[in-house]
Design a protein around this motif. Sequence first.
Motif, mmCIF file in Angstrom:
data_model
loop_
_atom_site.group_PDB
_atom_site.id
_atom_site.type_symbol
_atom_site.label_atom_id
_atom_site.label_comp_id
_atom_site.label_asym_id
_atom_site.label_seq_id
_atom_site.Cartn_x
_atom_site.Cartn_y
_atom_site.Cartn_z
ATOM 1 N N THR A 69 0.806 -1.126 0.005
ATOM 2 C CA THR A 69 -0.151 -0.147 0.049
ATOM 3 C C THR A 69 0.813 1.343 -0.056
ATOM 4 O O THR A 69 0.423 2.221 -0.467
ATOM 5 C CB THR A 69 -0.912 0.016 0.980
ATOM 6 O OG1 THR A 69 -0.241 -0.122 2.337
ATOM 7 C CG2 THR A 69 -1.923 -1.069 1.174
ATOM 8 N N SER A 82 -7.358 -4.582 -11.354
ATOM 9 C CA SER A 82 -9.039 -4.884 -10.526
ATOM 10 C C SER A 82 -9.675 -4.915 -11.918
ATOM 11 O O SER A 82 -10.511 -5.670 -11.855
ATOM 12 C CB SER A 82 -9.103 -3.409 -9.940
ATOM 13 O OG SER A 82 -10.610 -3.942 -9.306
ATOM 14 N N ASN A 98 0.482 -9.210 -1.202
ATOM 15 C CA ASN A 98 0.862 -8.031 -0.375
ATOM 16 C C ASN A 98 2.409 -8.217 0.291
ATOM 17 O O ASN A 98 2.434 -9.324 1.035
ATOM 18 C CB ASN A 98 -0.073 -7.478 0.537
ATOM 19 C CG ASN A 98 0.398 -6.233 1.421
ATOM 20 O OD1 ASN A 98 1.118 -6.463 2.191
ATOM 21 N ND2 ASN A 98 0.059 -5.087 0.723
ATOM 22 N N SER A 107 -6.712 -4.723 4.868
ATOM 23 C CA SER A 107 -8.033 -4.730 4.811
ATOM 24 C C SER A 107 -8.440 -3.227 4.629
ATOM 25 O O SER A 107 -9.351 -2.928 4.133
ATOM 26 C CB SER A 107 -8.352 -5.122 6.035
ATOM 27 O OG SER A 107 -8.231 -6.913 6.182
ATOM 28 N N TYR A 109 -7.189 -0.571 3.368
ATOM 29 C CA TYR A 109 -7.041 -0.142 2.008
ATOM 30 C C TYR A 109 -7.739 -0.664 1.075
ATOM 31 O O TYR A 109 -8.695 -0.105 0.197
ATOM 32 C CB TYR A 109 -5.512 -0.354 1.371
ATOM 33 C CG TYR A 109 -5.343 -0.101 0.040
ATOM 34 C CD1 TYR A 109 -4.997 1.243 -0.330
ATOM 35 C CD2 TYR A 109 -5.178 -1.000 -0.869
ATOM 36 C CE1 TYR A 109 -4.980 1.518 -1.681
ATOM 37 C CE2 TYR A 109 -5.110 -0.826 -2.274
ATOM 38 C CZ TYR A 109 -5.087 0.609 -2.597
ATOM 39 O OH TYR A 109 -4.706 0.695 -4.076
ATOM 40 N N MET A 110 -8.142 -2.160 0.991
ATOM 41 C CA MET A 110 -9.036 -2.661 -0.098
ATOM 42 C C MET A 110 -10.545 -2.170 0.356
ATOM 43 O O MET A 110 -11.199 -1.816 -0.614
ATOM 44 C CB MET A 110 -9.170 -4.136 0.411
ATOM 45 C CG MET A 110 -7.600 -4.855 0.178
ATOM 46 S SD MET A 110 -7.482 -4.996 -1.590
ATOM 47 C CE MET A 110 -8.524 -5.958 -2.288
ATOM 48 N N GLU A 111 -11.011 -1.787 1.707
ATOM 49 C CA GLU A 111 -12.554 -1.259 1.818
ATOM 50 C C GLU A 111 -12.514 0.178 1.158
ATOM 51 O O GLU A 111 -13.351 0.463 0.423
ATOM 52 C CB GLU A 111 -12.404 -1.348 3.226
ATOM 53 C CG GLU A 111 -13.013 -2.609 3.904
ATOM 54 C CD GLU A 111 -13.506 -2.399 5.176
ATOM 55 O OE1 GLU A 111 -13.929 -1.122 5.779
ATOM 56 O OE2 GLU A 111 -13.164 -3.494 5.965
ATOM 57 N N GLN A 113 -10.719 1.285 -1.266
ATOM 58 C CA GLN A 113 -10.623 1.583 -2.617
ATOM 59 C C GLN A 113 -11.641 0.802 -3.377
ATOM 60 O O GLN A 113 -11.961 0.679 -4.361
ATOM 61 C CB GLN A 113 -8.967 0.898 -3.269
ATOM 62 C CG GLN A 113 -8.257 1.701 -2.520
ATOM 63 C CD GLN A 113 -8.017 3.339 -3.205
ATOM 64 O OE1 GLN A 113 -8.456 3.807 -4.173
ATOM 65 N NE2 GLN A 113 -8.018 4.192 -1.996
ATOM 66 N N PHE A 115 -11.950 -2.315 -3.595
ATOM 67 C CA PHE A 115 -11.263 -3.779 -4.671
ATOM 68 C C PHE A 115 -12.004 -4.800 -3.837
ATOM 69 O O PHE A 115 -11.928 -4.873 -2.580
ATOM 70 C CB PHE A 115 -9.828 -3.430 -4.470
ATOM 71 C CG PHE A 115 -9.289 -2.354 -5.110
ATOM 72 C CD1 PHE A 115 -9.825 -1.868 -6.566
ATOM 73 C CD2 PHE A 115 -8.248 -1.485 -4.836
ATOM 74 C CE1 PHE A 115 -9.084 -0.759 -7.220
ATOM 75 C CE2 PHE A 115 -7.555 -0.526 -5.393
ATOM 76 C CZ PHE A 115 -8.173 -0.338 -6.987
ATOM 77 N N SER A 116 -12.026 -5.731 -4.754
ATOM 78 C CA SER A 116 -12.593 -7.091 -4.245
ATOM 79 C C SER A 116 -11.795 -8.284 -4.689
ATOM 80 O O SER A 116 -12.002 -9.431 -4.596
ATOM 81 C CB SER A 116 -13.958 -7.224 -4.835
ATOM 82 O OG SER A 116 -14.082 -7.338 -6.293
ATOM 83 N N VAL A 119 -6.619 -11.326 -2.054
ATOM 84 C CA VAL A 119 -5.157 -10.785 -1.465
ATOM 85 C C VAL A 119 -4.461 -11.867 -0.635
ATOM 86 O O VAL A 119 -5.450 -12.303 0.485
ATOM 87 C CB VAL A 119 -5.245 -9.459 -0.923
ATOM 88 C CG1 VAL A 119 -3.975 -8.997 -0.374
ATOM 89 C CG2 VAL A 119 -5.683 -8.435 -1.907
#
Length: 172
Positions: A69, A82, A98, A107, A109-111, A113, A115-116, A119
């Motif tokens: 990240t 993505s 990662n 987690s 960062y994914m939330e 952005q 992104f699904s 990882v």
Amino acid sequence: MRKIVTWLVVVAAVAAIVWVYFQHSNKAPAERIAAGAPAPVFEATSLTGEKVNLADYKGKVVLLNFWATWCKPCMQEMPLLSEIHKSSDMQIETLFINVGESKGTVSEYMEEQQFSFPVVIDVTGKISALYGVTALPSTYIINTKGEIQKIIFGEIQDFNELQQWLEDAGKS
């Protein structure tokens, strides 16, 4: 207290990356992984708790991306990667590794952005070491035979070029 925890997380991430670098910087070029070589198989747990075993993807094209990240080029290529993950017209498996960060950091960062994609967190650097990762981002395209078709060091910027590399891997 929050500053101390943040500082400890940053130190741990840097230490993991330095460890990975030193694990590979003294290898002879012939010992480093190259296009055409069998993709090193690994087993890990995804961010969502699912078991991920690269051997389960044999017969499929796999895009394997190593990132963090804090890595600006990694973040810049994430929307493009993505999109490949979401693309319904391509039969591509995507795995995002990662390198050296905590589950909480990833987690969050994914939330943020939205992104699904799947990882795996490589806190110890074992998977990175298998692939000889010395820079982020690093992307490995694995063909249907389980061989490394293409290695890309640095940010991927061209969707069409990436799509062509993935299509070529499907033909191998």
